[in-house]
Motif scaffolding. Structure first.
Motif, mmCIF file in Angstrom:
data_model
loop_
_atom_site.group_PDB
_atom_site.id
_atom_site.type_symbol
_atom_site.label_atom_id
_atom_site.label_comp_id
_atom_site.label_asym_id
_atom_site.label_seq_id
_atom_site.Cartn_x
_atom_site.Cartn_y
_atom_site.Cartn_z
ATOM 1 N N SER A 13 0.853 -1.197 0.000
ATOM 2 C CA SER A 13 0.000 0.000 0.000
ATOM 3 C C SER A 13 0.886 1.243 0.000
ATOM 4 O O SER A 13 1.903 1.292 0.686
ATOM 5 C CB SER A 13 -0.887 0.009 1.254
ATOM 6 O OG SER A 13 -1.481 1.287 1.419
ATOM 7 N N HIS A 14 0.482 2.255 -0.771
ATOM 8 C CA HIS A 14 1.246 3.515 -0.777
ATOM 9 C C HIS A 14 1.088 4.281 0.531
ATOM 10 O O HIS A 14 1.846 5.200 0.820
ATOM 11 C CB HIS A 14 0.745 4.408 -1.924
ATOM 12 C CG HIS A 14 1.267 3.998 -3.263
ATOM 13 N ND1 HIS A 14 1.244 4.831 -4.351
ATOM 14 C CD2 HIS A 14 1.853 2.844 -3.680
ATOM 15 C CE1 HIS A 14 1.787 4.214 -5.397
ATOM 16 N NE2 HIS A 14 2.151 3.010 -5.017
ATOM 17 N N ILE A 39 -4.583 6.457 5.042
ATOM 18 C CA ILE A 39 -3.960 5.375 5.804
ATOM 19 C C ILE A 39 -4.561 4.060 5.299
ATOM 20 O O ILE A 39 -5.772 3.839 5.419
ATOM 21 C CB ILE A 39 -4.137 5.574 7.340
ATOM 22 C CG1 ILE A 39 -3.580 4.384 8.122
ATOM 23 C CG2 ILE A 39 -5.592 5.846 7.731
ATOM 24 C CD1 ILE A 39 -2.089 4.397 8.278
ATOM 25 N N GLY A 40 -3.733 3.219 4.680
ATOM 26 C CA GLY A 40 -4.239 1.982 4.074
ATOM 27 C C GLY A 40 -5.342 2.294 3.081
ATOM 28 O O GLY A 40 -5.184 3.143 2.212
ATOM 29 N N PHE A 398 6.373 6.074 -6.017
ATOM 30 C CA PHE A 398 6.478 5.564 -4.644
ATOM 31 C C PHE A 398 7.936 5.414 -4.226
ATOM 32 O O PHE A 398 8.840 5.305 -5.056
ATOM 33 C CB PHE A 398 5.745 4.214 -4.500
ATOM 34 C CG PHE A 398 6.329 3.139 -5.371
ATOM 35 C CD1 PHE A 398 7.354 2.331 -4.903
ATOM 36 C CD2 PHE A 398 5.886 2.965 -6.674
ATOM 37 C CE1 PHE A 398 7.918 1.357 -5.709
ATOM 38 C CE2 PHE A 398 6.444 1.989 -7.493
ATOM 39 C CZ PHE A 398 7.471 1.188 -7.007
ATOM 40 N N CYS A 399 8.124 5.398 -2.909
ATOM 41 C CA CYS A 399 9.420 5.111 -2.302
ATOM 42 C C CYS A 399 9.262 3.786 -1.567
ATOM 43 O O CYS A 399 8.269 3.578 -0.858
ATOM 44 C CB CYS A 399 9.800 6.168 -1.274
ATOM 45 S SG CYS A 399 9.693 7.861 -1.858
ATOM 46 N N LYS A 400 10.250 2.916 -1.726
ATOM 47 C CA LYS A 400 10.153 1.598 -1.110
ATOM 48 C C LYS A 400 10.990 1.571 0.168
ATOM 49 O O LYS A 400 12.217 1.704 0.122
ATOM 50 C CB LYS A 400 10.680 0.566 -2.122
ATOM 51 C CG LYS A 400 10.374 -0.861 -1.804
ATOM 52 C CD LYS A 400 9.160 -1.368 -2.617
ATOM 53 C CE LYS A 400 8.629 -2.682 -2.078
ATOM 54 N NZ LYS A 400 8.024 -2.611 -0.743
ATOM 55 N N VAL A 406 6.062 4.486 0.919
ATOM 56 C CA VAL A 406 5.587 5.855 1.003
ATOM 57 C C VAL A 406 5.287 6.244 -0.444
ATOM 58 O O VAL A 406 6.207 6.410 -1.243
ATOM 59 C CB VAL A 406 6.654 6.782 1.626
ATOM 60 C CG1 VAL A 406 6.286 8.246 1.435
ATOM 61 C CG2 VAL A 406 6.800 6.470 3.114
ATOM 62 N N GLY A 407 3.993 6.273 -0.801
ATOM 63 C CA GLY A 407 3.647 6.473 -2.202
ATOM 64 C C GLY A 407 2.703 7.643 -2.411
ATOM 65 O O GLY A 407 2.177 8.229 -1.465
#
Ligand code: MN
Length: 420
Positions: A13-14, A39-40, A398-400, A406-407
């Motif tokens: 999830s982003h 959130i989610g 996004f960042c993984k 964190v998207g």
């Protein structure tokens, strides 16, 4: 153990508890707009959290910034308020805190399934500026339009080039884009052709959302510039290349750009992006002192563009790029914008310019991908040089992290035929 929410958030999830991006939404079609965080698969209604008295830090306790139809008031409050809000929300949403987790009545009011809400523009945008900060994009465009000798003009390496965009036509993701009509370049002695643009394009960009502004006449120091940036969104700076090519000399882009710009609904804060900070590329020549930063920072944000061709069910990836390829940083862009004394205001939007990477499959627009329509791009068994009516363009970013993302969600828009 990593911070966990009592709300189920899938690893891909982003919208993990590490993100908490801000948007503005309507829970029902006839409700008033209010700020929320993702959130989610839920949106947390910040007006309900504020009404319950749960923002109790010194700055936010007496503020009505979460009872507004946009985020501008929160943006104006600056970094101490943003840090306070983030700490409060991470605590309230964590698995170890009972306040919201064990209050069924408040949960019922404040947590809205994301699939049910309507997202609207999160900020009132007074001014929109678009930079040109990717060297790969600048080189490719220069080569296409002026040839391979010196494709990048000499000023480009000394200053973050930009033009003033049009704020009124910025729309939220999901809004259809009507193909613009206009003049194109004439051939020979004929008058310029007029009609629906034949070279409609997307531009893969991100944009910084300005927090506290500056007084007219008082520039912002580049080393303080990060305090004036609330966060970042995905942005599609739709472009009509034929209109642009004919009109842009000598004053720059105008009607080839101002018919529409799409942004993603969620603003990811610089605080959430901080774990993904990376060094910006080395700048040569050295920038002038007012642009020389003590820490020159980019962010490792994976970016992807998909096109869903008209009439088809499936979309097709056409490019993969990364925010870290930008030559000029967000903070250099902001400092440069104010060095002449120009005042920025909360909610202003600063586009990065098309973010192209060094590889042929990392180019951020069709102009580059099809080399101005001289070659075809194949998608799901069909081909494109530029966008056709009914095509939908979808950006994601996004960042993984380690076990979390964190998207930015998506930023999409579909092309409708020109008005008759
Ligand atoms: Mn642009």
């Amino acid at each position: 153990m990593a911070l966990q929410s009592f709300i189920e958030v899938k690893p891909d999830s982003h919208f993990s508890i590490h993100n908490l991006p801000y948007g503005v939404f309507k829970p029902q079609p006839d409700s008033s707009p209010r700020p929320g965080v993702a959130i989610g698969d839920y949106v947390l209604d910040l007006s309900e959290i504020a009404k319950a008295g749960l923002f109790n830090g010194p700055i936010l306790k007496d503020s009505d910034c979460f009872l507004q139809p946009n985020l501008n008031k929160l943006l104006a409050l600056g970094k101490p308020a943003w840090k306070d809000a983030r700490a409060t929300l991470q605590r309230l949403l964590s698995s170890t805190e009972a306040t919201l987790r064990d209050n069924a009545n408040l949960r019922q009011k404040a947590l809205v399934p994301m699939g049910k809400v309507e997202m609207i523009l999160p900020i009132a945008i007074g001014d929109y500026t678009d930079f040109f900060s990717s060297m790969h994009h600048a080189k490719n465009c220069g080569t296409i339009f002026r040839g391979p000798q010196n494709p990048v003009p000499p000023n480009w390496f000394h200053l973050p080039i930009a033009y003033h965009g049009r704020a009124s036509s910025i729309v939220i993701s999901g809004t259809d884009i009507i193909r613009p009509r206009g003049q194109g370049p004439p051939s020979g002695n004929s008058p310029p052709p007029f009609g629906p643009s034949q070279k409609l394009d997307f531009e893969l960009e991100m944009a910084a959302v300005v927090g506290p502004g500056n007084e007219l006449g008082k520039p912002i120091d580049v080393n303080q510039a990060a305090d004036h940036i609330f966060g970042v969104v995905l942005m599609n700076d739709w472009s009509a290349r034929d209109i642009q090519a004919w009109e842009y000399v000598p004053l720059g882009p105008f009607l080839g750009k101002s018919f529409g710009t799409t942004i993603s609904p969620w603003i990811v804060t610089l605080d959430a992006l901080e774990p993904f900070a990376c060094d910006a590329p080395k700048q040569d020549p050295q920038p002038l002192p007012y642009l020389a930063e003590k820490i020159s920072k980019n962010y490792d944000i994976s970016l992807e563009v998909q096109i869903k061709p008209a009439g088809q069910q499936d979309s097709c990836v056409v490019t993969r790029s990364n925010f870290k390829h930008l030559y000029w940083t967000l903070t250099q862009q902001l400092a440069h914008h104010t060095i002449n004394g120009c005042n920025l205001r909360p909610g202003d939007l600063l586009g990065t310019g098309t973010i192209s990477g060094p590889e042929p499959d990392s180019l951020g627009c069709l102009l580059e991908l099809t080399w101005n329509g001289t070659k075809q791009l194949s998608l799901n068994g069909t081909t494109r040089k530029f966008l056709e009516d009914g095509d939908e363009v979808i950006f994601t970013g996004f960042c993984k992290g380690n076990g979390y993302c964190v998207g930015f969600g998506t930023c999409s828009g579909k092309i409708l035929p020109s008005a008759p």
